[in-house]
Design a protein around this motif. Sequence first.
Motif, PDB file in Angstrom:
ATOM      1  N   PHE A  16       0.817  -1.221   0.000  1.00 14.08           N
ATOM      2  CA  PHE A  16       0.000   0.000   0.000  1.00 14.08           C
ATOM      3  C   PHE A  16       0.853   1.275   0.000  1.00 14.08           C
ATOM      4  N   ASP A  17       1.832   1.357   0.880  1.00 11.03           N
ATOM      5  CA  ASP A  17       2.630   2.588   0.981  1.00 11.03           C
ATOM      6  C   ASP A  17       3.353   2.886  -0.327  1.00 11.03           C
ATOM      7  N   ASP A  18       4.000   1.863  -0.867  1.00  6.77           N
ATOM      8  CA  ASP A  18       4.757   2.072  -2.103  1.00  6.77           C
ATOM      9  C   ASP A  18       3.835   2.354  -3.288  1.00  6.77           C
ATOM     10  N   ILE A  19       2.662   1.718  -3.280  1.00  4.81           N
ATOM     11  CA  ILE A  19       1.702   1.975  -4.363  1.00  4.81           C
ATOM     12  C   ILE A  19       1.221   3.419  -4.278  1.00  4.81           C
ATOM     13  N   GLN A  20       0.963   3.873  -3.058  1.00  5.57           N
ATOM     14  CA  GLN A  20       0.517   5.257  -2.902  1.00  5.57           C
ATOM     15  C   GLN A  20       1.574   6.245  -3.405  1.00  5.57           C
ATOM     16  N   LYS A  21       2.827   5.962  -3.106  1.00  8.53           N
ATOM     17  CA  LYS A  21       3.913   6.829  -3.596  1.00  8.53           C
ATOM     18  C   LYS A  21       3.954   6.831  -5.134  1.00  8.53           C
ATOM     19  N   VAL A  23       1.493   6.177  -7.198  1.00 12.40           N
ATOM     20  CA  VAL A  23       0.320   6.883  -7.723  1.00 12.40           C
ATOM     21  C   VAL A  23       0.548   8.393  -7.664  1.00 12.40           C
ATOM     22  N   THR A  24       1.078   8.854  -6.542  1.00 12.04           N
ATOM     23  CA  THR A  24       1.358  10.292  -6.392  1.00 12.04           C
ATOM     24  C   THR A  24       2.380  10.754  -7.435  1.00 12.04           C
ATOM     25  N   ILE A 242       2.321   0.997 -10.704  1.00 14.29           N
ATOM     26  CA  ILE A 242       1.939   0.053  -9.645  1.00 14.29           C
ATOM     27  C   ILE A 242       2.588  -1.311  -9.894  1.00 14.29           C
TER      28      ILE A 242
END
Length: 366
Positions: A16-21, A23-24, A242
């Motif tokens: 989740f954390d890396d995916i959020q980064k 995406v940003t 992703i």
Amino acid sequence: MSIPFLDYRAVNEPYFDDIQKAVTRVLQSGWYVLGEEVAAFERDYAAYLGTQHCIGVSSGLDALILILEAWKELGTLKDGDEVIVPANTYIASILAVTKAGLKPVLVEPDEQTYNLDPERALAAITPRTRVIMAVHLYGQCADMDAIHSIAKEHGLLVMEDAAQSQGATYRNGKAGNLSDAAAHSFYPGKNLGAIGEGGAVTTNDPELAQMIGIMRNYGSEKKYHNQVKGMNNRLDELQAAILRVKLPHLDRDNAARKTVAETYLKAISHPDIRLPYVAGYGQPCWHLFVVRVPNRAKWMEYLSDKGIQTAIHYPIPPHQQPAYAEWNHLSFPITEAIHRDILSLPISPAHTPQEAACIAEVLNGF
Ligand SMILES: *Cc1c(COP(=O)(O)O)cnc(C)c1O
């Protein structure tokens, strides 16, 4: 006890954390289609498989269609040419052949591996046969050496439907690098799953790679210059970013699947359950763990009552689907028996060997 068949959220949670980064990063870049992320993922995935080329596309089905249509565009195939496919595959393999204006020739599978039976493929060859499509079903490779020796003798192309086999091996090679061209799917439920749709073609043929790169983008390499009648079949930047997060962990995720599979293989002892057969030629990536049972509906209900969710891949064979009414009168007894008996047990990187041991105990108590 409550064990889901497959929980997408749980599968992705470690990332989740890396995916959020990621995406940003894409959001901030202001570049959302065919940019650096797709190019970088294509390089990474080709490097993982050892292929010379990878082309990111919109889905696994589109990857299959693009391979066949690019061969037509290059003059390698023409309308009505025959493509040998296993009769028990997921229908997408067959849909691609008909979408491309080619003729699927269904062949009964090997009953042990559920994959294309080379002997029967050989018997199905006609003067119009041009391609053999191997589908590495459930995550185990088809017997590629045997398929290649038939293809070589008859001058046929070989392609892989590698939608279910990310990380599976055959002898010294990886699924997706065992033929003239391979189609991959990044549907969320696959071993390398996106957060939405995605796919890829891998190949070592530069001409085919170039044509697919053109065809996925309206048939143009240079903006507004259209060489062929293409489509919009692009992988988008967000999914590529992703997938770049998840690819480095694919082998670890597959290792987690393997511990679940090995627990099942060791612990399930009910005499009515036929366990999956692992061929000696490679390592499956355990996309699915498929057993065979008599009276399947009873087993499913029994497991469901105990809180264990199961699934069927797949309940109806392609030749019995209304979509292929022209084949509904045909009979493929092996394929039909497989569809009658198969049952998929929970398996994913989010399942534990402890859960598998519990499920085995419940199964043994049936
Ligand atoms: C999932 C799958 C496909 C299709 O992939 P999509 O990305 O869903 O279009 C094709 N063939 C097989 C064997 C599959 O399992």
